[in-house]
Design a protein around this motif. Structure first.
Motif, PDB file in Angstrom:
ATOM      1  N   LEU A   4       0.834  -1.202   0.000  1.00  0.00           N
ATOM      2  CA  LEU A   4       0.000   0.000   0.000  1.00  0.00           C
ATOM      3  C   LEU A   4       0.867   1.249   0.000  1.00  0.00           C
ATOM      4  O   LEU A   4       1.853   1.315   0.744  1.00  0.00           O
ATOM      5  N   VAL A   5       0.461   2.244  -0.791  1.00  0.00           N
ATOM      6  CA  VAL A   5       1.160   3.524  -0.817  1.00  0.00           C
ATOM      7  C   VAL A   5       0.114   4.635  -0.741  1.00  0.00           C
ATOM      8  O   VAL A   5      -0.749   4.744  -1.621  1.00  0.00           O
ATOM      9  N   GLU A   6       0.212   5.453   0.321  1.00  0.00           N
ATOM     10  CA  GLU A   6      -0.718   6.562   0.494  1.00  0.00           C
ATOM     11  C   GLU A   6      -0.174   7.830  -0.141  1.00  0.00           C
ATOM     12  O   GLU A   6       1.040   8.015  -0.248  1.00  0.00           O
ATOM     13  N   SER A   7      -1.070   8.724  -0.501  1.00  0.00           N
ATOM     14  CA  SER A   7      -0.698  10.043  -1.015  1.00  0.00           C
ATOM     15  C   SER A   7      -1.840  11.008  -0.751  1.00  0.00           C
ATOM     16  O   SER A   7      -2.958  10.584  -0.413  1.00  0.00           O
ATOM     17  N   GLY A   8      -1.538  12.296  -0.898  1.00  0.00           N
ATOM     18  CA  GLY A   8      -2.590  13.300  -0.812  1.00  0.00           C
ATOM     19  C   GLY A   8      -2.615  14.125   0.459  1.00  0.00           C
ATOM     20  O   GLY A   8      -3.438  15.036   0.577  1.00  0.00           O
ATOM     21  N   GLY A   9      -1.756  13.811   1.408  1.00  0.00           N
ATOM     22  CA  GLY A   9      -1.737  14.591   2.626  1.00  0.00           C
ATOM     23  C   GLY A   9      -1.165  15.980   2.396  1.00  0.00           C
ATOM     24  O   GLY A   9      -0.668  16.307   1.318  1.00  0.00           O
ATOM     25  N   GLY A  10      -1.245  16.816   3.433  1.00  0.00           N
ATOM     26  CA  GLY A  10      -0.704  18.161   3.320  1.00  0.00           C
ATOM     27  C   GLY A  10      -1.242  19.072   4.389  1.00  0.00           C
ATOM     28  O   GLY A  10      -1.855  18.625   5.361  1.00  0.00           O
ATOM     29  N   LEU A  11      -1.009  20.366   4.182  1.00  0.00           N
ATOM     30  CA  LEU A  11      -1.459  21.406   5.103  1.00  0.00           C
ATOM     31  C   LEU A  11      -2.703  22.072   4.516  1.00  0.00           C
ATOM     32  O   LEU A  11      -2.704  22.471   3.341  1.00  0.00           O
ATOM     33  N   VAL A  12      -3.734  22.198   5.335  1.00  0.00           N
ATOM     34  CA  VAL A  12      -4.975  22.814   4.880  1.00  0.00           C
ATOM     35  C   VAL A  12      -5.556  23.650   6.006  1.00  0.00           C
ATOM     36  O   VAL A  12      -5.352  23.334   7.190  1.00  0.00           O
ATOM     37  N   GLN A  13      -6.263  24.692   5.654  1.00  0.00           N
ATOM     38  CA  GLN A  13      -6.887  25.547   6.655  1.00  0.00           C
ATOM     39  C   GLN A  13      -8.168  24.898   7.189  1.00  0.00           C
ATOM     40  O   GLN A  13      -8.798  24.084   6.493  1.00  0.00           O
TER      41      GLN A  13
END
Length: 121
Positions: A4-13
């Motif tokens: 499994l490989v996750e993606s799409g995370g980040g900083l959001v308001q």
């Protein structure tokens, strides 16, 4: 066993949206149920959302109505659409795949490496 490989995370308001994706490979995708878990600093890992091979879903009470889990069997991916994000959603999010009807968590199944989600102004 599936990888499994996750993606799409980040900083959001706060109030914003993010979409996490989990790409699976190495085994028969449709045979697995999937789940997203998260772990915030100093807290235990908790189930966020799960989906069975028959597309039955389950959500933590804290994310009901805001998060949506889905699976695309043709693309062998699982997604987590997160709307109306709150600071308390900040955590590392992990994808889990389990050959049982419903994900058991813990030492069962396969885990991705995790993706950081930070909700902050």
């Amino acid at each position: 066993q599936v990888q499994l490989v996750e993606s799409g995370g980040g900083l959001v308001q706060p109030g914003g949206s993010l979409r996490l994706s989990c790409a699976a490979s190495g085994d028969t995708f449709i045979a697995y149920s999937f789940a997203w878990y998260r772990q915030a600093p100093g807290k235990q890992r908790e189930l966020v959302a799960a989906i069975t091979s028959g597309r039955t879903t389950k959500y933590a009470e804290s994310v009901k109505g805001r998060f949506t889990i889905d699976r695309d069997n043709s693309k062998e991916t699982v997604s987590l659409q997160m709307n109306s994000l709150k600071p308390e959603d900040t955590a590392v999010y992990y994808c889990n795949a389990d050959m049982s009807y419903f994900p058991r968590g813990g030492d069962f199944g396969s885990w991705g490496q995790g993706t950081q989600v930070t909700v902050s102004s």
